[in-house]
Write an enzyme that holds these catalytic residues in place. Structure first.
Site, PDB file in Angstrom:
ATOM      1  N   HIS A   1      10.872   1.212 -15.354  1.00  0.00           N
ATOM      2  CA  HIS A   1      10.650   0.672 -14.003  1.00  0.00           C
ATOM      3  C   HIS A   1      11.951   0.700 -13.180  1.00  0.00           C
ATOM      4  CE1 HIS A   1       7.864  -2.136 -11.488  1.00  0.00           C
ATOM      5  NE2 HIS A   1       8.635  -1.395 -10.701  1.00  0.00           N
TER       6      HIS A   1
ATOM      7  N   ARG B   1       1.995   1.461 -10.322  1.00  0.00           N
ATOM      8  CA  ARG B   1       1.985   0.263 -11.160  1.00  0.00           C
ATOM      9  C   ARG B   1       1.312   0.608 -12.492  1.00  0.00           C
ATOM     10  NH1 ARG B   1       5.473  -1.604  -8.608  1.00  0.00           N
ATOM     11  NH2 ARG B   1       5.417  -3.370  -7.179  1.00  0.00           N
TER      12      ARG B   1
HETATM   13  P1  NDP Z   1       2.223   1.135   1.509  1.00  0.00           P
HETATM   14  O1  NDP Z   1       1.484  -0.144   1.506  1.00  0.00           O
HETATM   15  O2  NDP Z   1       3.148   1.453   2.661  1.00  0.00           O
HETATM   16  O3  NDP Z   1       1.202   2.360   1.393  1.00  0.00           O
HETATM   17  C1  NDP Z   1       0.167   2.395   0.463  1.00  0.00           C
HETATM   18  C2  NDP Z   1      -0.558   3.736   0.553  1.00  0.00           C
HETATM   19  O4  NDP Z   1      -1.593   3.774  -0.441  1.00  0.00           O
HETATM   20  C3  NDP Z   1      -1.231   3.947   1.927  1.00  0.00           C
HETATM   21  O5  NDP Z   1      -1.146   5.288   2.307  1.00  0.00           O
HETATM   22  C4  NDP Z   1      -2.680   3.566   1.627  1.00  0.00           C
HETATM   23  O6  NDP Z   1      -3.636   4.177   2.464  1.00  0.00           O
HETATM   24  C5  NDP Z   1      -2.830   4.073   0.212  1.00  0.00           C
HETATM   25  N1  NDP Z   1      -3.958   3.406  -0.450  1.00  0.00           N
HETATM   26  C6  NDP Z   1      -4.115   2.084  -0.688  1.00  0.00           C
HETATM   27  N2  NDP Z   1      -5.299   1.847  -1.279  1.00  0.00           N
HETATM   28  C7  NDP Z   1      -5.906   3.050  -1.397  1.00  0.00           C
HETATM   29  C8  NDP Z   1      -7.159   3.474  -1.901  1.00  0.00           C
HETATM   30  N3  NDP Z   1      -8.060   2.598  -2.396  1.00  0.00           N
HETATM   31  N4  NDP Z   1      -7.452   4.780  -1.860  1.00  0.00           N
HETATM   32  C9  NDP Z   1      -6.582   5.688  -1.334  1.00  0.00           C
HETATM   33  N5  NDP Z   1      -5.365   5.344  -0.831  1.00  0.00           N
HETATM   34  C10 NDP Z   1      -5.040   4.044  -0.869  1.00  0.00           C
HETATM   35  O7  NDP Z   1       3.025   1.193   0.129  1.00  0.00           O
HETATM   36  P2  NDP Z   1       4.436   1.855  -0.213  1.00  0.00           P
HETATM   37  O8  NDP Z   1       4.386   3.302   0.100  1.00  0.00           O
HETATM   38  O9  NDP Z   1       5.548   1.047   0.363  1.00  0.00           O
HETATM   39  O10 NDP Z   1       4.486   1.587  -1.795  1.00  0.00           O
HETATM   40  C11 NDP Z   1       3.468   2.081  -2.639  1.00  0.00           C
HETATM   41  C12 NDP Z   1       3.574   1.485  -4.023  1.00  0.00           C
HETATM   42  O11 NDP Z   1       4.662   2.064  -4.716  1.00  0.00           O
HETATM   43  C13 NDP Z   1       3.850  -0.020  -4.099  1.00  0.00           C
HETATM   44  O12 NDP Z   1       2.712  -0.795  -3.853  1.00  0.00           O
HETATM   45  C14 NDP Z   1       4.300  -0.141  -5.536  1.00  0.00           C
HETATM   46  O13 NDP Z   1       3.142  -0.274  -6.365  1.00  0.00           O
HETATM   47  C15 NDP Z   1       4.969   1.204  -5.807  1.00  0.00           C
HETATM   48  N6  NDP Z   1       6.424   1.069  -5.929  1.00  0.00           N
HETATM   49  C16 NDP Z   1       7.025   1.351  -7.127  1.00  0.00           C
HETATM   50  C17 NDP Z   1       8.372   1.237  -7.281  1.00  0.00           C
HETATM   51  C18 NDP Z   1       9.030   1.600  -8.574  1.00  0.00           C
HETATM   52  O14 NDP Z   1      10.242   1.366  -8.737  1.00  0.00           O
HETATM   53  N7  NDP Z   1       8.317   2.193  -9.510  1.00  0.00           N
HETATM   54  C19 NDP Z   1       9.237   0.771  -6.186  1.00  0.00           C
HETATM   55  C20 NDP Z   1       8.528   0.534  -4.957  1.00  0.00           C
HETATM   56  C21 NDP Z   1       7.172   0.672  -4.854  1.00  0.00           C
HETATM   57  P3  NDP Z   1      -3.621   3.932   4.068  1.00  0.00           P
HETATM   58  O15 NDP Z   1      -2.457   4.767   4.558  1.00  0.00           O
HETATM   59  O16 NDP Z   1      -4.926   4.453   4.528  1.00  0.00           O
HETATM   60  O17 NDP Z   1      -3.417   2.464   4.275  1.00  0.00           O
END
Ligand code: NDP
Length: 310
Positions: free
Chosen positions: A273, A225
């Site tokens: 995006h 993001r």
């Molecule tokens: P998930 O919710 O499945 O996974 C999020 C990951 O980030 C998890 O591994 C989580 O850790 C980790 N995480 C969250 N907070 C922290 C932190 N404070 N420190 C370290 N690691 C952290 O998300 P997705 O994989 O489905 O999607 C990720 C992001 O990708 C979305 O939220 C969005 O922002 C972005 N996105 C962008 C798109 C684009 O077109 N540019 C399209 C789709 C998504 P843990 O495994 O321990 O929970």
């Protein structure tokens, strides 16, 4: 009768989704969302709804985010916090991100920015880059999308690491987690891919301090993001050579204004995006399945945790 309302912020797009969802949800009434509150609806299918709009629908059973991220829903100060938020991912979204990440990691790995500039000067200069096994790449966020992208990079032969909040095992990917794992993860990462969700803990995480902990000349790809990146810190790190390049898909302000310095910067590649822009037909079918599952079971395969922020 169950009612579903759609708000994507564009009347034509809303209508397209209303038509698609109507055909996928027989017996359910689908309409554009009235942000003033009437009529009563069961499900709101939204992207960045106006503040307070969801609170004006007290009969809501669930909110459906048209996207994997839910930050655009959680930022509403009047959000009814008790409501489940269903995320929209699905295989197409993951596949598109795998393609995007592979494309841009390879572009930095083979230094396409330099060869493009050479072409502009009709300059024949052969660059030798290391093979993938000698290139250390790192993915921040090992969720549904991040883990799949890390596997793809490992499959291409890159020396791949991943960083998450809690410990995660992904085959072929060196695991790091939490604040304690961040320094070691960064110090080995020559091409960094951000696929984190935007939360209070991850806002501004791509900043001068983080760039300084990467090896000199590292590249950064942000498909998480716009709020993850401190924009002025990126330009400073590029201009002093700490970073060699950046590929950015997400921005603090979208659409990015025409006078934004990122557009013209020679070491920044901008994409609007589209890393995984979900097409309406695919998105509507994932959304329809989530609504049907929730209506049947009171839950859905992919529900965000509002307290955690993702
Ligand atoms: P998930 O919710 O499945 O996974 C999020 C990951 O980030 C998890 O591994 C989580 O850790 C980790 N995480 C969250 N907070 C922290 C932190 N404070 N420190 C370290 N690691 C952290 O998300 P997705 O994989 O489905 O999607 C990720 C992001 O990708 C979305 O939220 C969005 O922002 C972005 N996105 C962008 C798109 C684009 O077109 N540019 C399209 C789709 C998504 P843990 O495994 O321990 O929970």
């Amino acid at each position: 009768m169950t009612r579903v309302a759609v708000w994507l912020g564009d009347a034509a797009e809303d209508q397209e989704w209303v038509d698609l969802l109507s055909s996928l949800l027989p017996g359910i009434e689908v309409m554009p969302m009235d942000t003033a509150g009437a009529p009563d609806i069961d499900y709101a299918v939204v992207w960045a709804p106006p503040a307070g709009a969801l609170a004006r629908h007290p009969g809501l059973k669930a909110i459906v985010s048209v996207g994997a991220g839910v930050d655009h829903v959680l930022r509403d100060p009047e959000l009814p916090k008790h409501l489940p938020i269903l995320r929209t991912t699905g295989p197409d979204m993951v596949q598109r991100l795998r393609e995007y990440v592979a494309l841009h990691v390879l572009a930095h790995h083979r230094d396409l920015m330099t060869t493009d500039a050479q072409q502009g000067r009709a300059e024949w200069k052969q660059l030798v880059t290391p093979v993938a096994s000698k290139r250390r790449v790192g993915v921040m966020g090992l969720g549904r999308i991040g883990a799949a992208c890390a596997r793809t990079l490992a499959g291409l032969g890159f020396d791949t690491a991943g960083w998450s909040r809690s410990p995660r095992e992904v085959a072929g990917v060196a695991p790091f987690h939490g604040g304690s794992g961040l320094h070691d993860f960064l110090s080995r990462t020559e091409i960094l891919v951000c696929l984190l969700p935007l939360t209070d803990q991850t806002r501004d995480i791509l900043n001068a301090d983080l760039f300084a902990r990467l090896p000199r000349g590292a590249a950064v790809i942000n498909a998480g993001r716009g709020g993850h990146l401190v924009e002025a810190d990126l330009i400073a790190a590029l201009d002093k050579g700490q970073l060699s390049g950046a590929t950015l898909d997400v921005f603090r302000t979208e659409p990015m204004p025409a006078d934004h310095p990122f557009w013209q910067h020679p070491r920044i590649r901008v994409t609007p995006h589209i890393a995984s822009y979900i097409d309406a037909a695919t998105g509507a079918s994932v959304v329809a399945s989530s609504i049907l599952a929730f209506d049947r079971n009171g839950t859905a395969p992919d529900v965000a945790d509002a307290n955690r922020g993702y």
